[in-house]
Design an enzyme around this catalytic site. Sequence first.
Site, PDB file in Angstrom:
ATOM      1  N   SER A  22     -13.072  41.097  -3.104  1.00 46.11           N
ATOM      2  CA  SER A  22     -14.281  40.575  -3.750  1.00 46.11           C
ATOM      3  C   SER A  22     -14.833  39.324  -3.075  1.00 46.11           C
ATOM      4  CB  SER A  22     -14.007  40.307  -5.233  1.00 46.11           C
ATOM      5  OG  SER A  22     -13.814  41.517  -5.930  1.00 46.11           O
ATOM      6  N   THR A  67     -10.376  41.649 -12.671  1.00 48.91           N
ATOM      7  CA  THR A  67      -9.599  42.839 -12.400  1.00 48.91           C
ATOM      8  C   THR A  67      -8.428  42.862 -13.373  1.00 48.91           C
ATOM      9  OG1 THR A  67      -8.503  44.114 -10.652  1.00 48.91           O
ATOM     10  CG2 THR A  67      -8.227  41.719 -10.583  1.00 48.91           C
ATOM     11  N   LYS A  71      -9.354  42.895 -18.023  1.00 47.60           N
ATOM     12  CA  LYS A  71     -10.607  43.537 -18.404  1.00 47.60           C
ATOM     13  C   LYS A  71     -10.763  43.698 -19.918  1.00 47.60           C
ATOM     14  CE  LYS A  71     -11.329  45.974 -14.038  1.00 47.60           C
ATOM     15  NZ  LYS A  71     -11.619  47.273 -13.387  1.00 47.60           N
ATOM     16  N   ASN A  92     -15.552  43.890 -16.521  1.00 45.04           N
ATOM     17  CA  ASN A  92     -15.168  43.444 -15.184  1.00 45.04           C
ATOM     18  C   ASN A  92     -16.124  42.369 -14.649  1.00 45.04           C
ATOM     19  OD1 ASN A  92     -17.456  45.007 -14.470  1.00 45.04           O
ATOM     20  ND2 ASN A  92     -16.558  45.494 -12.469  1.00 45.04           N
ATOM     21  N   ARG A 156       0.110  63.036 -17.571  1.00 43.41           N
ATOM     22  CA  ARG A 156       1.558  63.232 -17.557  1.00 43.41           C
ATOM     23  C   ARG A 156       2.187  63.328 -18.948  1.00 43.41           C
ATOM     24  NH1 ARG A 156       3.724  62.863 -12.593  1.00 43.41           N
ATOM     25  NH2 ARG A 156       2.544  61.801 -10.937  1.00 43.41           N
ATOM     26  N   ALA A 159       0.583  61.999 -25.159  1.00 49.62           N
ATOM     27  CA  ALA A 159      -0.054  60.770 -25.646  1.00 49.62           C
ATOM     28  C   ALA A 159      -1.249  60.406 -24.781  1.00 49.62           C
ATOM     29  CB  ALA A 159       0.957  59.626 -25.661  1.00 49.62           C
ATOM     30  N   ARG A 160      -1.081  60.521 -23.471  1.00 54.38           N
ATOM     31  CA  ARG A 160      -2.192  60.252 -22.561  1.00 54.38           C
ATOM     32  C   ARG A 160      -3.300  61.296 -22.742  1.00 54.38           C
ATOM     33  NH1 ARG A 160      -2.643  55.217 -20.277  1.00 54.38           N
ATOM     34  NH2 ARG A 160      -0.717  54.567 -19.296  1.00 54.38           N
ATOM     35  N   TYR A 220      -8.805  52.106  -1.858  1.00 56.70           N
ATOM     36  CA  TYR A 220      -9.411  51.732  -0.581  1.00 56.70           C
ATOM     37  C   TYR A 220      -8.389  51.176   0.397  1.00 56.70           C
ATOM     38  CZ  TYR A 220      -9.507  46.922  -2.479  1.00 56.70           C
ATOM     39  OH  TYR A 220      -9.171  45.717  -3.023  1.00 56.70           O
ATOM     40  N   GLY A 241     -12.762  54.303  -2.290  1.00 48.17           N
ATOM     41  CA  GLY A 241     -12.698  53.116  -3.130  1.00 48.17           C
ATOM     42  C   GLY A 241     -13.569  51.978  -2.650  1.00 48.17           C
TER      43      GLY A 241
END
Length: 278
Positions: A22, A67, A71, A92, A156, A159-160, A220, A241
């Site tokens: 940044s 970041t 956030k 952000n 995975r 819950a997610r 990135y 990215g």
Amino acid sequence: MTGRTDVRRAAVLGSPIRHSLSPVLHRAAYAELGLTDWSYERFEVDEFRLADFMKKLDSTWAGLSLTMPLKRAVIPLLDGISDTAASVEAVNTVVITEDGRRLGDNTDIPGMVAALRERGVGKVESAAVLGSGATAASALAALSRICTGPVTAYVRSEARAQEMRGWGERLGLDVRTADWAEAPGAFAAPLVIATTPAGTTDALATAVPDGPGTLFDVLYEPWPTPLAAAWSRRGGAVVGGLDLLVHQAVLQVEQMTGRSPAPLQAMRIAGEQALEAR
């Protein structure tokens, strides 16, 4: 607040923050815009030190980039947040107004949309998301603006999966979920957004078919990822990215400085040169 001067400050906060690009991007913008009295720094700040840091900001400050892990932690410390930030409960960007208010926004979401548009992706009929973290939520918010059909998220755990479906309901997006073991199935979608940490998708590189659609890999560094490299070899379009980082930074510069348009190309070149030098 009063007593503003031409000397203005901005910074990126987070933990870890040492490798953030940044400062490179924002300083390149200031140089191109002739803002010789503007500075942009980086500060190692975690969620436990954030409130104290915010208290010390004076009238010379124009804004902050945030970041992880800040956030969401910053939201209670602000005077207001945009609808975009509220849609994913993540900020952000903090702009400090002339009267001292601290206003939060999320430029990751429109940054994703702009990065895709730059590469010719304006609308898609369906999409896939690899991952389920905070970046995946931003990806869903971006897709809610450009995807006219279902989005499948590969995760995975149940819950997610429930969390991602919940974001879909909140964003008005048809989100379906599948187990991570089925992730190669994502590659049939016209747009795949990979939001996982470095190394997570490496094993999937061998499963990329011939003639895939567009891959948006939010990493990135290191670049290209094995997945992005395989995608290119198979003839697919790749958005990286750095594209996201530059486009979201462009929006931050415009909000913090009040100058538009921000110099996207100069910022991109500066970012590329910084990565090459590492």
